[in-house]
Design an enzyme around this catalytic site. Structure first.
Site, PDB file in Angstrom:
ATOM      1  N   GLU A 197      58.589  91.200  14.822  1.00 21.38           N
ATOM      2  CA  GLU A 197      57.867  90.463  15.799  1.00 21.38           C
ATOM      3  C   GLU A 197      58.600  89.849  16.942  1.00 21.38           C
ATOM      4  O   GLU A 197      57.939  89.811  18.224  1.00 21.38           O
ATOM      5  CB  GLU A 197      57.316  89.212  14.861  1.00 21.38           C
ATOM      6  CG  GLU A 197      56.024  89.818  13.726  1.00 21.38           C
ATOM      7  CD  GLU A 197      54.990  90.622  14.575  1.00 21.38           C
ATOM      8  OE1 GLU A 197      54.865  90.348  15.702  1.00 21.38           O
ATOM      9  OE2 GLU A 197      54.381  91.339  13.751  1.00 21.38           O
ATOM     10  N   TYR A 205      52.536  82.500  18.451  1.00 14.51           N
ATOM     11  CA  TYR A 205      52.272  83.972  18.145  1.00 14.51           C
ATOM     12  C   TYR A 205      53.088  84.183  16.907  1.00 14.51           C
ATOM     13  O   TYR A 205      52.663  84.786  15.758  1.00 14.51           O
ATOM     14  CB  TYR A 205      52.329  84.659  19.209  1.00 14.51           C
ATOM     15  CG  TYR A 205      52.363  86.207  18.454  1.00 14.51           C
ATOM     16  CD1 TYR A 205      51.038  86.885  18.089  1.00 14.51           C
ATOM     17  CD2 TYR A 205      53.665  86.736  18.225  1.00 14.51           C
ATOM     18  CE1 TYR A 205      51.537  88.235  17.790  1.00 14.51           C
ATOM     19  CE2 TYR A 205      53.670  88.219  17.852  1.00 14.51           C
ATOM     20  CZ  TYR A 205      52.482  88.921  17.470  1.00 14.51           C
ATOM     21  OH  TYR A 205      52.377  90.040  16.700  1.00 14.51           O
ATOM     22  N   ASP A 221      48.126  87.398  20.591  1.00 14.80           N
ATOM     23  CA  ASP A 221      48.940  87.626  21.575  1.00 14.80           C
ATOM     24  C   ASP A 221      48.272  88.259  22.705  1.00 14.80           C
ATOM     25  O   ASP A 221      46.980  88.090  22.942  1.00 14.80           O
ATOM     26  CB  ASP A 221      50.017  88.839  20.991  1.00 14.80           C
ATOM     27  CG  ASP A 221      49.257  90.262  20.678  1.00 14.80           C
ATOM     28  OD1 ASP A 221      47.910  89.920  20.787  1.00 14.80           O
ATOM     29  OD2 ASP A 221      49.631  91.086  20.668  1.00 14.80           O
TER      30      ASP A 221
END
Length: 373
Positions: free
Chosen positions: A41, A124, A142
């Site tokens: 991520e 996020y 996102d």
DNA sequence: AAATCGGGGGT
DNA sequence: ACCCCAGATTT
């Protein structure tokens, strides 16, 4: 503005089914390790999937566990991040991993309160890790998600505004199907990446086209609303490719950038900012500027010859760099004044240093032209 | 709210 | 040439 409850559950169920019907075989989807999800991520922040994949493999091969990353030298981490950009991500990730090792016994926290305190973990990434690794019902909003939601629910707020992301998070949270947070959040992103694309969305194959508010209004091309970013400011830069003599024969001089700011702690050719227009076409004037720029950093150079030019665009700056081959002036020692710190390196040693891509390109050409070393 | 912080691929 | 990308942090 927002569609009624029936359309919401329709949207969620169709998207989840679409995702479970078949999705991309991405490396991080093969792991259940929260640390692996976390690494993916962070790498995926503002970075395309295809770009990340090789970095993800190399990084986890070298740092397979939280302990491995926590105990690694910073320079090793930066080197593995070379070319990926936004290098503070790498430093923040390692700092956060060290925090997890010490404070949480090397177990990635599973609550928004704890995980959000970690460096580099914003709204996020927090939601992505909690939902994908722990299946917690929290949103992960996102750019993909904002685009998808802005279209299906016809939301015309500027997605560059932080307030808009809050609206999207609230909506995304209410859309999560019971017990399927991880899959649903990934479905939203996968859908944005493959179907509801920024330009020319593939509405003809879209599983929710029938009730897409933007499509029904013919607005799918106009959404999301996004204020245009300012163009990067141009900078003329003059770089010195200083070739060693005597003991340093076959080597070149590089230096490490300061701890903070642009390209923090990356290695580079000595270079400096040139004046705006003067010397643009006048080579002699440019060489004079290079001498002055190097002198400001304590370097005295000689035998200056034009070598090549290179361009490099950041989000907010555009470098137009002219590179000159030269030598250190007789008796010229290396400066020991901050903020830089200098080192002579040959081709083999260079492999160990993390360099911004523009300098990688320059050195690739240089050592191809100079096979003698 | 605006600026800072990389780099590359798609159109 | 411009846009955008599985954004976060600082000012």
């Amino acid at each position: 503005m927002t569609l009624d409850f029936k359309h919401r559950s329709y949207f969620s169920e169709q998207l989840l089914a679409w995702y479970r019907r078949g999705n991309r075989d991405l490396p991080w989807r093969r792991s259940r390790d929260p640390y692996h999800i976390w690494v993916s991520e962070v790498m995926l922040q503002q970075t395309r999937v295809e770009t990340v994949i090789p970095y993800y493999h190399r990084f986890l091969e070298r740092f397979p566990t939280i302990e491995a990353l926590a105990d690694a030298p910073e320079d090793d981490v930066l080197k593995l991040w070379e070319g990926l950009g936004y290098y503070s991500r790498a430093r923040n990730l390692q700092a956060a991993v060290r925090e997890v090792k010490e404070r949480y016994g090397s177990v990635v926290p599973d609550t928004p309160e704890d995980i959000s305190t970690l460096k580099g973990v914003g709204p996020y990434t927090s939601g992505a890790i909690l939902s994908i690794a722990y299946n917690k019902p929290v949103p992960a909003v996102d750019g993909n998600v904002m685009r998808v939601l802005s279209r299906f629910f016809l939301i015309e707020d500027d997605i560059m505004k932080p307030a808009t992301r809050k609206v999207m998070e609230k909506l995304a949270c209410e859309l999560i199907p019971e017990g399927a947070a991880g899959d649903f959040n990934q479905a939203l992103m996968e859908f944005g990446a493959l179907v509801c694309t920024p330009r020319s969305p593939h509405c003809m194959t879209c599983p929710v086209m029938e009730h897409c508010a933007a499509r029904l209004e013919g607005m799918e091309q106009e959404l999301p609303v996004k204020k245009k970013a300012k163009p990067p400011r141009p900078e003329r830069r003059l770089a010195a490719l200083i070739e060693g003599t005597g003991e340093q024969e076959g080597k070149v001089l590089i230096r490490q950038r300061p701890q903070e700011g642009l390209l923090a702690r990356m290695w580079e050719l000595p270079h400096g900012l040139a004046g705006d227009s003067a010397g643009q076409e006048d080579e002699a004037l440019a060489i004079g500027e290079l001498h002055e720029a190097m002198r400001r950093d304590g370097l005295s150079i000689t035998q200056v010859q034009p070598y090549m030019s290179a361009e490099h665009t950041f989000s907010h700056i555009h470098w137009d760099m002219q590179v000159y081959r030269c030598r250190l002036a007789a008796g010229g020692d290396l400066p020991d004044l901050l903020p830089y710190h200098y080192r002579w390196v040959g081709l083999a040693e260079l492999e160990q240093y993390a360099l911004p891509n523009v300098f990688v390109r320059i050195f690739r050409k240089y050592f191809k032209d100079m096979p003698a070393s």
